[in-house]
Design a protein around this motif. Structure first.
Motif, PDB file in Angstrom:
ATOM      1  N   ARG A  21       1.128  -0.954   0.311  1.00 23.40           N
ATOM      2  CA  ARG A  21      -0.045  -0.145   0.115  1.00 23.40           C
ATOM      3  C   ARG A  21       0.636   1.130  -0.295  1.00 23.40           C
ATOM      4  N   SER A  22       0.483   2.354  -1.034  1.00 24.88           N
ATOM      5  CA  SER A  22       1.420   3.733  -0.650  1.00 24.88           C
ATOM      6  C   SER A  22       0.433   3.884   0.508  1.00 24.88           C
ATOM      7  N   ALA A  23       1.061   5.538   0.844  1.00 25.17           N
ATOM      8  CA  ALA A  23       0.873   5.744   1.452  1.00 25.17           C
ATOM      9  C   ALA A  23      -0.688   6.875   1.255  1.00 25.17           C
ATOM     10  N   GLY A  24      -0.454   6.993  -0.132  1.00 24.62           N
ATOM     11  CA  GLY A  24      -1.282   7.689  -0.821  1.00 24.62           C
ATOM     12  C   GLY A  24      -2.686   8.040  -0.571  1.00 24.62           C
ATOM     13  N   MET A 119      -6.989  15.345   1.728  1.00 29.03           N
ATOM     14  CA  MET A 119      -6.612  14.637   2.601  1.00 29.03           C
ATOM     15  C   MET A 119      -6.830  14.037   3.546  1.00 29.03           C
ATOM     16  N   ALA A 120      -5.576  12.931   4.576  1.00 22.39           N
ATOM     17  CA  ALA A 120      -5.577  12.457   5.346  1.00 22.39           C
ATOM     18  C   ALA A 120      -4.851  12.371   6.208  1.00 22.39           C
ATOM     19  N   ASP A 121      -5.416  12.233   8.145  1.00 23.74           N
ATOM     20  CA  ASP A 121      -4.653  11.603   9.154  1.00 23.74           C
ATOM     21  C   ASP A 121      -5.105  10.593   9.383  1.00 23.74           C
ATOM     22  N   ARG A 122      -3.139   9.591   9.420  1.00 24.30           N
ATOM     23  CA  ARG A 122      -3.054   8.496   9.493  1.00 24.30           C
ATOM     24  C   ARG A 122      -2.612   8.660  10.949  1.00 24.30           C
ATOM     25  N   MET A 123      -3.010   7.407  11.603  1.00 22.42           N
ATOM     26  CA  MET A 123      -2.514   6.450  12.652  1.00 22.42           C
ATOM     27  C   MET A 123      -2.523   5.443  12.348  1.00 22.42           C
ATOM     28  N   ILE A 124      -0.862   5.071  12.272  1.00 20.44           N
ATOM     29  CA  ILE A 124      -0.374   3.160  11.837  1.00 20.44           C
ATOM     30  C   ILE A 124      -0.154   2.781  13.056  1.00 20.44           C
ATOM     31  N   GLY A 125      -0.521   1.879  13.371  1.00 23.00           N
ATOM     32  CA  GLY A 125       0.459   0.398  14.377  1.00 23.00           C
ATOM     33  C   GLY A 125      -0.014  -0.504  14.384  1.00 23.00           C
ATOM     34  N   ALA A 126       0.163  -1.269  15.418  1.00 24.15           N
ATOM     35  CA  ALA A 126       0.250  -3.137  15.123  1.00 24.15           C
ATOM     36  C   ALA A 126      -0.502  -3.481  16.966  1.00 24.15           C
ATOM     37  N   ALA A 127      -1.219  -4.585  16.410  1.00 24.28           N
ATOM     38  CA  ALA A 127      -1.788  -5.169  17.691  1.00 24.28           C
ATOM     39  C   ALA A 127      -2.216  -6.531  18.052  1.00 24.28           C
ATOM     40  N   GLY A 142      -4.389 -13.542  19.021  1.00 21.83           N
ATOM     41  CA  GLY A 142      -3.159 -13.528  19.176  1.00 21.83           C
ATOM     42  C   GLY A 142      -1.563 -12.676  18.102  1.00 21.83           C
ATOM     43  N   ASP A 143      -2.479 -13.484  16.869  1.00 20.71           N
ATOM     44  CA  ASP A 143      -1.187 -12.831  15.443  1.00 20.71           C
ATOM     45  C   ASP A 143      -1.309 -11.970  15.409  1.00 20.71           C
ATOM     46  N   PRO A 144      -0.343 -11.209  14.967  1.00 18.09           N
ATOM     47  CA  PRO A 144       0.014  -9.852  14.692  1.00 18.09           C
ATOM     48  C   PRO A 144      -1.633  -9.050  13.510  1.00 18.09           C
ATOM     49  N   LEU A 145      -1.668  -7.921  13.580  1.00 22.93           N
ATOM     50  CA  LEU A 145      -2.521  -7.054  12.552  1.00 22.93           C
ATOM     51  C   LEU A 145      -1.654  -5.882  12.713  1.00 22.93           C
ATOM     52  N   VAL A 146      -2.024  -5.132  11.676  1.00 20.30           N
ATOM     53  CA  VAL A 146      -1.717  -3.681  11.529  1.00 20.30           C
ATOM     54  C   VAL A 146      -2.681  -2.911  11.299  1.00 20.30           C
ATOM     55  N   THR A 147      -3.042  -1.759  12.210  1.00 24.13           N
ATOM     56  CA  THR A 147      -3.921  -1.159  12.487  1.00 24.13           C
ATOM     57  C   THR A 147      -4.036  -0.004  12.166  1.00 24.13           C
ATOM     58  N   VAL A 148      -5.065   1.023  11.811  1.00 27.28           N
ATOM     59  CA  VAL A 148      -4.263   2.697  10.730  1.00 27.28           C
ATOM     60  C   VAL A 148      -6.278   2.612  11.738  1.00 27.28           C
ATOM     61  N   PHE A 160     -14.939  14.079   6.938  1.00 27.27           N
ATOM     62  CA  PHE A 160     -16.341  13.159   6.624  1.00 27.27           C
ATOM     63  C   PHE A 160     -15.807  11.816   6.918  1.00 27.27           C
ATOM     64  N   ASP A 161     -14.758  11.031   7.397  1.00 25.27           N
ATOM     65  CA  ASP A 161     -15.049   9.957   7.768  1.00 25.27           C
ATOM     66  C   ASP A 161     -13.227   9.361   8.767  1.00 25.27           C
ATOM     67  N   LEU A 162     -14.279   8.753   9.377  1.00 24.22           N
ATOM     68  CA  LEU A 162     -13.483   7.907  10.589  1.00 24.22           C
ATOM     69  C   LEU A 162     -12.641   6.375  10.695  1.00 24.22           C
ATOM     70  N   GLY A 163     -11.929   6.447  10.335  1.00 28.19           N
ATOM     71  CA  GLY A 163     -11.716   4.860  10.325  1.00 28.19           C
ATOM     72  C   GLY A 163     -11.114   4.073  10.587  1.00 28.19           C
ATOM     73  N   ARG A 164     -11.365   2.767  11.363  1.00 20.43           N
ATOM     74  CA  ARG A 164     -10.663   2.348  12.592  1.00 20.43           C
ATOM     75  C   ARG A 164     -10.653   1.443  11.521  1.00 20.43           C
ATOM     76  N   HIS A 165      -9.568   0.734  11.314  1.00 18.14           N
ATOM     77  CA  HIS A 165      -9.512  -0.526  10.295  1.00 18.14           C
ATOM     78  C   HIS A 165      -7.864  -1.517  10.838  1.00 18.14           C
ATOM     79  N   VAL A 166      -8.506  -2.695  10.929  1.00 19.23           N
ATOM     80  CA  VAL A 166      -7.553  -3.819  10.948  1.00 19.23           C
ATOM     81  C   VAL A 166      -6.629  -4.596  10.220  1.00 19.23           C
ATOM     82  N   TYR A 167      -5.978  -5.137   9.728  1.00 24.12           N
ATOM     83  CA  TYR A 167      -5.190  -6.139   9.004  1.00 24.12           C
ATOM     84  C   TYR A 167      -4.372  -7.123   9.265  1.00 24.12           C
ATOM     85  N   ASP A 168      -4.572  -7.957   8.276  1.00 26.91           N
ATOM     86  CA  ASP A 168      -3.888  -8.555   8.377  1.00 26.91           C
ATOM     87  C   ASP A 168      -1.652  -8.419   8.090  1.00 26.91           C
TER      88      ASP A 168
END
Length: 181
Positions: A21-24, A119-127, A142-148, A160-168
């Motif tokens: 994924r690009s950060a665009g 424009m997007a403000d993103r906070m990327i983490g792990a869980a 307990g498997d690792p996830l990327v959080t955004v 207009f959008d608040l997103g909370r996403h988790v990715y394998d």
């Protein structure tokens, strides 16, 4: 050809090439289409809600403002990749349907309603995956996830959008581009 992934209790597996994924300002859906990953969605929740204190603060609206709460499971070539949860503000969000969301990307739909992500403000983490997240994504707790967490603004500066996403985490990479100011 693929990526070797070692998972505790499962062993070593070969998974398809990582999803880069690009950060665009592209959506996961759009990037999966470009990568020929056959994106689909399963809508879990699509309902009107009132903004709580946290959503109101991030979306810069009053507590109690009508929002649309949306939860989806994003799949690529039939494989679960991400759990996407959004709180959307505005008239375009009120017209969303589950059928439309299962066939098209959210931002593609919103653009048709003249909402232009700018424009997007993103906070990327792990869980670590919870039981529910693991079940939905075909993982183990307990498997690792990327959080955004993402707060998206339109071309007028309105949130207009608040997103909370988790990715394998296994098939997922982020490729930001940094530029000297």
């Amino acid at each position: 050809q693929g990526l070797l992934v070692l998972r505790r209790g499962v062993g070593t597996q070969v998974v398809s090439a990582p999803l880069r994924r690009s950060a665009g300002l592209t959506s996961l859906y759009d990037e999966m289409v470009q990568a020929h990953r056959g994106p689909t969605s399963r809508v879990i929740t699509l309902k009107p809600v009132a903004a709580d204190e946290q959503a109101a603060a991030l979306l810069e609206v009053a507590v109690g403002t009508p929002l649309v709460h949306l939860e989806r499971l994003r799949l690529g070539a039939g494989r679960p990749l991400a759990l996407l949860e959004n709180w959307l503000h505005g008239e375009a969000a009120e017209s969303l349907t589950a059928s439309e969301l299962e066939q098209h990307g959210l931002y593609e739909i919103l653009r048709r309603h003249l909402v232009r992500p700018h424009m997007a403000d993103r906070m990327i983490g792990a869980a670590a995956a919870t039981r529910a997240q693991a079940r939905a994504l075909g993982l183990r707790p307990g498997d690792p996830l990327v959080t955004v967490q993402i707060v998206m603004r339109d071309d007028h500066g309105h949130c207009f959008d608040l997103g909370r996403h988790v990715y394998d985490a296994a098939p997922y990479t982020i490729e930001p581009r940094d530029v000297e100011p």
